[in-house]
Design a protein around this motif. Structure first.
Motif, PDB file in Angstrom:
ATOM      1  N   PRO A 150       0.812  -1.229   0.000  1.00 43.39           N
ATOM      2  CA  PRO A 150       0.000   0.000   0.000  1.00 43.39           C
ATOM      3  C   PRO A 150       0.842   1.274   0.000  1.00 43.39           C
ATOM      4  O   PRO A 150       0.480   2.267  -0.646  1.00 43.39           O
ATOM      5  CB  PRO A 150      -0.832  -0.124   1.275  1.00 43.39           C
ATOM      6  CG  PRO A 150      -0.942  -1.593   1.497  1.00 43.39           C
ATOM      7  CD  PRO A 150       0.392  -2.137   1.089  1.00 43.39           C
ATOM      8  N   ARG A 151       1.968   1.279   0.710  1.00 41.42           N
ATOM      9  CA  ARG A 151       2.843   2.457   0.704  1.00 41.42           C
ATOM     10  C   ARG A 151       3.366   2.728  -0.704  1.00 41.42           C
ATOM     11  O   ARG A 151       3.423   3.891  -1.142  1.00 41.42           O
ATOM     12  CB  ARG A 151       4.015   2.262   1.669  1.00 41.42           C
ATOM     13  CG  ARG A 151       3.688   2.516   3.136  1.00 41.42           C
ATOM     14  CD  ARG A 151       4.926   2.287   4.003  1.00 41.42           C
ATOM     15  NE  ARG A 151       4.741   2.679   5.397  1.00 41.42           N
ATOM     16  CZ  ARG A 151       4.963   3.889   5.881  1.00 41.42           C
ATOM     17  NH1 ARG A 151       5.380   4.855   5.077  1.00 41.42           N
ATOM     18  NH2 ARG A 151       4.783   4.151   7.160  1.00 41.42           N
ATOM     19  N   LEU A 152       3.761   1.692  -1.407  1.00 43.87           N
ATOM     20  CA  LEU A 152       4.261   1.866  -2.776  1.00 43.87           C
ATOM     21  C   LEU A 152       3.170   2.406  -3.699  1.00 43.87           C
ATOM     22  O   LEU A 152       3.414   3.308  -4.512  1.00 43.87           O
ATOM     23  CB  LEU A 152       4.791   0.538  -3.305  1.00 43.87           C
ATOM     24  CG  LEU A 152       6.094   0.021  -2.679  1.00 43.87           C
ATOM     25  CD1 LEU A 152       6.308  -1.442  -3.040  1.00 43.87           C
ATOM     26  CD2 LEU A 152       7.285   0.860  -3.145  1.00 43.87           C
ATOM     27  N   VAL A 153       1.975   1.856  -3.574  1.00 44.36           N
ATOM     28  CA  VAL A 153       0.858   2.309  -4.415  1.00 44.36           C
ATOM     29  C   VAL A 153       0.527   3.769  -4.126  1.00 44.36           C
ATOM     30  O   VAL A 153       0.354   4.590  -5.043  1.00 44.36           O
ATOM     31  CB  VAL A 153      -0.376   1.411  -4.194  1.00 44.36           C
ATOM     32  CG1 VAL A 153      -1.604   2.004  -4.902  1.00 44.36           C
ATOM     33  CG2 VAL A 153      -0.106   0.000  -4.713  1.00 44.36           C
ATOM     34  N   MET A 154       0.465   4.123  -2.839  1.00 44.23           N
ATOM     35  CA  MET A 154       0.124   5.502  -2.480  1.00 44.23           C
ATOM     36  C   MET A 154       1.201   6.492  -2.917  1.00 44.23           C
ATOM     37  O   MET A 154       0.921   7.672  -3.123  1.00 44.23           O
ATOM     38  CB  MET A 154      -0.134   5.603  -0.977  1.00 44.23           C
ATOM     39  CG  MET A 154      -1.443   4.953  -0.551  1.00 44.23           C
ATOM     40  SD  MET A 154      -1.867   5.238   1.187  1.00 44.23           S
ATOM     41  CE  MET A 154      -0.661   4.193   2.005  1.00 44.23           C
TER      42      MET A 154
END
Length: 318
Positions: free
Chosen positions: A19-23
């Protein structure tokens, strides 16, 4: 932004890292053997391309590295590499093909501690197959980075903690019944004087460290970094703090290890020996200085969040 492959993405750290990478705007491709779900749900996973590959089988026939290379990623994050041969297979396939390669190591590469907190560049004396293999992988990746310009970074987590699984407990193993003992104010036996150490880290702090390493490419390539909380815990201090957190007076008994082990499940006693024989206590000064690493959780905060989940799941009784 970059195209990022995460190998072993649905585990403890991947639950928070993806999720951190996507955000952050990256295009994310995850590689896993089965259809396991992350420990906590996030709508970010809807934007992820999820592929299934049996790494072990594909490494045996030589197809895993080329399959990863053919995905044309800018960044590859390997969460589940455990042997030197496995690392070599992937690196040989990716040479000249990626901008950044990040490997998940372990603080067990140090073996036992001499001066604490331990720094990354001290002489390493690992023992046990896991620690020895991970130390060999680290040495290989650093050599590839420093002598052959392969853009590798190694992150060494401690005992990873988070909601969804049992943390390493004050007896040095993973049976959540230890927390029930403390919650009820009952006596807990601890080996020796309880002064051996364990060093936890919240899974999201590890994920944040990966993001810091990616954002600071020039400082992270060719380097290894401890990824742990701000301070290790002694078994005694850990048990006392958790007793007080439960609102109980600490009731502890201290026994020589061999005597203590006779009272325990053999597998749990072995797990305790594996942890306290190393007694990790690692410095994060290098990661703070070069990557701006600032863990959000202390060891106790991370454990307590996990124990709250165990209580809700009925695995710890009050």
């Amino acid at each position: 932004m970059a195209k990022v492959i995460v190998i072993g993405a649905t585990g403890h750290v991947g639950t928070y890292l993806v999720p951190r990478l996507v955000m952050a705007g990256h295009r994310v491709v995850t590689i896993s053997r089965g259809k396991a779900k992350p420990y906590s749900a996030s709508r970010c996973w809807d934007a992820v391309e999820q592929l299934q590959m049996d790494r072990d089988a594909m490494e045996r026939d030589g197809s895993f590295g080329p399959a990863i290379r053919n995905l044309n990623a800018d960044i590859v994050i390997d969460m589940i590499c455990f042997t030197l041969d496995s690392a070599k297979h992937l690196v040989e396939a990716l040479k000249g093909e990626v901008q950044h390669f990040l490997h998940t190591g372990t603080i067990w590469t140090h073996g036992y501690s001499v001066t604490v907190p331990t720094l990354e560049d001290v002489a390493k004396r690992p023992f046990g197959d896991y620690g020895i293999q991970k130390a060999a992988i680290e040495a290989y990746l650093l050599e590839q980075a420093r002598l052959h310009n392969f853009p590798a970074t190694i992150l060494h987590p401690g005992h990873i903690v988070g909601p969804g699984w049992a943390p390493l407990n004050p007896a040095g193993h993973f049976n959540p019944a230890v927390f029930t003992t403390l919650a009820r104010g009952e006596q807990l036996a601890i080996p020796n004087f309880g002064l051996e150490t364990v060093h936890h880290v919240h899974a999201d702090d590890v994920a944040a460290m990966f993001m810091n390493a990616i954002a600071n490419w020039g400082a992270s390539v060719g380097e290894s970094f401890h990824t742990v909380s701000s301070g290790a815990l002694t078994l005694r201090g850990y048990a006392e703090a958790m007793s007080l957190w439960f609102g109980r007076k600490p009731e502890l008994e201290f026994l020589p290890f061999d005597q203590w082990a006779k009272r325990q499940n053999p597998q749990e006693a072995e797990a305790t020996w594996e942890h306290i024989a190393r007694s990790p206590n690692c410095s994060i000064a290098k990661a703070q200085r070069l990557l701006g690493y600032q863990p959000r959780y202390t060891s106790l905060q991370a454990v307590q969040e996990s124990v709250e989940w165990l209580i809700e799941a009925g695995q710890v009784s009050l």
